[in-house]
Structure formats: structure tokens, C-alpha cells
Motif scaffolding. Sequence first.
Motif, short mmCIF file in Angstrom:
data_model
loop_
_atom_site.label_atom_id
_atom_site.label_comp_id
_atom_site.label_asym_id
_atom_site.label_seq_id
_atom_site.Cartn_x
_atom_site.Cartn_y
_atom_site.Cartn_z
N SER A 1 0.80 -1.05 0.01
CA SER A 1 0.24 0.02 -0.01
C SER A 1 0.88 1.30 -0.20
O SER A 1 0.60 2.32 -0.51
N GLN A 2 2.02 1.23 0.60
CA GLN A 2 3.04 2.21 0.47
C GLN A 2 4.23 1.81 -0.34
O GLN A 2 5.17 1.44 0.03
N ALA A 3 4.21 2.41 -1.55
CA ALA A 3 5.33 1.88 -2.64
C ALA A 3 6.70 2.16 -1.76
O ALA A 3 7.84 1.55 -2.32
N ASN A 4 7.02 3.20 -1.14
CA ASN A 4 8.46 3.40 -0.76
C ASN A 4 8.85 2.41 0.27
O ASN A 4 9.89 2.37 0.68
N ARG A 5 8.07 1.54 0.71
CA ARG A 5 8.30 0.40 1.56
C ARG A 5 8.89 -0.68 0.88
O ARG A 5 9.46 -1.85 1.38
N PHE A 6 8.44 -0.93 -0.49
CA PHE A 6 8.87 -1.92 -1.30
C PHE A 6 10.31 -2.08 -1.42
O PHE A 6 11.05 -1.03 -1.78
N ASN A 7 10.76 -3.46 -1.34
CA ASN A 7 12.37 -3.56 -1.41
C ASN A 7 12.39 -4.72 -2.40
O ASN A 7 12.16 -5.70 -1.88
N ILE A 8 13.04 -4.58 -3.63
CA ILE A 8 13.13 -5.61 -4.47
C ILE A 8 14.23 -6.44 -4.08
O ILE A 8 14.07 -7.68 -4.53
N CYS A 9 15.37 -6.06 -3.34
CA CYS A 9 16.09 -7.20 -2.96
C CYS A 9 15.74 -8.04 -2.09
O CYS A 9 15.92 -9.34 -1.93
N ARG A 10 14.79 -7.48 -1.05
CA ARG A 10 13.96 -8.22 -0.10
C ARG A 10 13.42 -9.51 -0.68
O ARG A 10 13.29 -10.51 -0.32
N LEU A 11 12.34 -9.17 -1.61
CA LEU A 11 11.62 -9.89 -2.39
C LEU A 11 12.45 -10.88 -3.22
O LEU A 11 12.17 -12.34 -3.07
N ALA A 12 13.47 -10.57 -4.10
CA ALA A 12 14.45 -11.57 -4.50
C ALA A 12 14.96 -12.67 -3.49
O ALA A 12 14.93 -13.66 -3.75
N HIS A 13 15.44 -12.08 -2.31
CA HIS A 13 16.10 -13.04 -1.30
C HIS A 13 15.08 -13.88 -0.87
O HIS A 13 15.15 -15.18 -0.62
N PRO B 1 7.01 -14.29 -8.72
CA PRO B 1 6.79 -13.27 -7.68
C PRO B 1 5.94 -12.19 -8.33
O PRO B 1 5.76 -11.65 -9.49
N VAL B 2 4.97 -11.87 -7.62
CA VAL B 2 3.78 -10.87 -7.94
C VAL B 2 3.73 -9.91 -6.91
O VAL B 2 3.69 -10.24 -5.32
N VAL B 3 3.65 -8.68 -7.36
CA VAL B 3 3.66 -7.52 -6.21
C VAL B 3 2.17 -6.87 -6.82
O VAL B 3 2.31 -6.00 -7.87
N VAL B 4 1.42 -6.38 -5.76
CA VAL B 4 0.17 -5.45 -5.86
C VAL B 4 0.39 -4.44 -5.19
O VAL B 4 0.35 -4.30 -4.31
N PHE B 5 0.56 -3.27 -6.14
CA PHE B 5 0.55 -1.97 -5.81
C PHE B 5 -0.89 -1.33 -5.67
O PHE B 5 -1.52 -1.17 -6.64
N LEU B 6 -1.07 -0.74 -4.25
CA LEU B 6 -2.53 -0.31 -4.14
C LEU B 6 -2.55 0.98 -4.90
O LEU B 6 -3.67 1.60 -5.59
N ARG B 7 -1.49 1.68 -4.83
CA ARG B 7 -1.43 3.15 -5.47
C ARG B 7 -0.25 2.94 -6.49
O ARG B 7 0.61 1.99 -6.56
N GLY B 8 -0.15 4.11 -7.21
CA GLY B 8 0.82 4.06 -8.25
C GLY B 8 2.33 4.20 -7.67
O GLY B 8 2.54 4.59 -6.37
N THR B 9 3.35 3.96 -8.60
CA THR B 9 4.76 3.87 -7.80
C THR B 9 5.60 3.88 -9.06
O THR B 9 5.54 3.64 -9.83
N SER B 10 6.89 4.06 -8.61
CA SER B 10 8.03 4.25 -9.40
C SER B 10 9.13 3.12 -9.01
O SER B 10 10.37 3.36 -9.11
N ALA C 1 -3.97 1.27 -9.30
CA ALA C 1 -4.43 2.84 -9.66
C ALA C 1 -4.23 2.94 -10.95
O ALA C 1 -4.84 4.19 -11.47
N SER C 2 -3.60 2.07 -11.60
CA SER C 2 -3.32 2.60 -13.21
C SER C 2 -4.40 2.00 -14.16
O SER C 2 -4.17 1.85 -15.61
N LEU C 3 -4.93 0.94 -13.63
CA LEU C 3 -5.90 -0.02 -14.36
C LEU C 3 -7.12 0.71 -14.73
O LEU C 3 -7.64 1.61 -13.87
N SER C 4 -7.62 0.66 -15.99
CA SER C 4 -8.80 1.32 -16.33
C SER C 4 -10.08 0.59 -15.77
O SER C 4 -10.24 -0.76 -15.86
N VAL C 5 -10.88 1.42 -15.17
CA VAL C 5 -12.31 0.82 -14.57
C VAL C 5 -13.06 0.28 -15.82
O VAL C 5 -13.63 -0.87 -15.46
#
Length: 302
Positions: A79-91, A107-116, A141-145
Motif C-alpha cells: 500500500s506504500q510503494a516506498n516500503r517496497f524492497n526488490i532485494c528483499r523480495l528476490a532474497h 513473484p507478484v507485487v500488487v501496488f495499491l497506488r501508483g509507484t516508481s 491505480a493505473s488500471l482502467s475501470v
Amino acid sequence: MDHDQNFKNLILDYPRQALEFFAADEGTWIDSDARIVPIRQEQLKERLGERFRELDIPLLVEWPDGRREALLFVVEEESQANRFNICRLAHYCLDLAEHFETPRVVPVVVFLRGTSAPRELVLGGDRHSYLTFKYIACELASLSVGEYRESNNLVARLNLPNMAWQNTDEKLAAFAAAVRGLENLEPDPERRLKYADFIDTYGRLSPDERREYARQYPQEDEAMAGMIEQSRQQGLEQGREQGLQQGEASVLIRLMERKFGSLTTDQRQRIEAADADTLLAWSERILTASSAEEVFNSVDSA
């Protein structure tokens, strides 16, 4: 608000539809006779020890005829993209691959809001790359309703309020389509009540939007109100064994925390000390209120 738990419940209740929606590149190819088994985190914690990370929902897909090796999906909600850590997920994916002795891990990550957030991790030197890690990203948040408004996938329909909409009319239409999806695609009354709360939580309608929604979509509004009232009545019945006032207070706290998130200690004490008539008045305001304080203030000002 515990978004992680909300999505964990959703994925565990509807694993096949969750994979088909959140991980379409892989999930739509799962045969109808394949068995999808959630892996208990207690089991992983025991076996992985310190390497265990309680950040995902692992789902094991098994084919009964044995023609394919089992496939492990590792689904994480952020839900908070700044918490995501790709190294942690890969590990963690490497730990699971080692533990289950298989390279078939998705591996699948669901982002509730937009993220970079980075989509790829590449380890290497100046001349060569030696390890590349990627994952399936589902940015709600980027999917079309419009693409999912009539979907037969219940997980997609329930997440319509989390998708992209351009104006209030589209937002209300998404909310109504989510309610219709729940009514038409979920026959279980208990789950209907459970995911009426999910839609209401992520719909985040303001009081003005709720009034306009009731005007434009009276049938869907009545259906949602009925499901939430059922939830309240069901909880009251369960609480009668504890005493009427205590049971009503317990149910009101549960419903308010589902909609508004955790209550403060003062708010909980206020509910627990209220009489039955006040509790009833507060409970009737939950559907239209946009905050916990609005529930309380509406009665105080009456």
C-alpha cells in the motif's frame, strides 16, 4: 488500516481469481483442474527460521496428473510503494526456491497506488550481468475501470474502486459495478457481508458522493445498505451472549474499525460506555459517515 490483511483475506478466499487478475501473464494459464493450495506461514516460519519474512501470500499450484511440476506464486501487497524492497523480495523468492527445491517461482507485487519502484534487479560487474530478477507488477491505480466493469472475475470487480477513474460519475459507477459484481458472483451470504465492507472501505465515498450515489444507483445503494445491516444484526445476535449493551458495543467497534481503521482508546471507551439507544443511533450512521468522529458528532448535535 490493515491493507495487508484485507488483501491477504481476498487472495486466500479467491486464490484462482486472484492469480488470474493480479498475475494475468501466468495465472490465466492455470488449468481448471489444477489445485491451488495456500502455504501456511506458520509452516514456513518453522522451516525457514530467521530467513522467514511475513510479507507475502505463497500459493502452490499443483497439477493432479503430474504432467507439470508444481508452480509457486509469491504474492505481496504494497500500500506504500516506498516500503517496497526488490532485494528483499528476490532474497525471499530464492529462499522459497531452495526450500521447495524448484526454480518454478513467480513473484507478484500488487501496488495499491501508483509507484516508481524498480521492476528489475540486475547483479553483475562492468562486463557481464550474473543475476537478473523481475516480478509481475499489478498497479491497481493505473488500471482502467472500463476494462473490468463487467468482468466475471470477482477479485477484479471488488477492486474497481481502487482503479483509475476520471471524475465523480466514473467513481460512483465503479462503486456500483463492484456492488453488482458481489451480488451476482458471490452466492455465499457470509462472504457477501465480508466483501461489502471491502468495497465500502476502498470506495472512500464522501457524504456528498454517498448522497449522489444513492440518487443515481438506488438499487445498488439499497443492496449495500442491506448487506451492512445484515452484518450488524448478525454481530448483535452473536453478542447477545455477552449482554445486549456489551454485544452492541463490540459490534460497533468492529464495524467502525473495518471502515475507518483503528479507533483511539478514547473512542473505544466512549463506545463501551454508551447506552443502547446511543449505540443504535451511531450504528445507523456508519454507512453515510466519512469518519469515526462524524459518527459520534451526528448524534451529539441531534
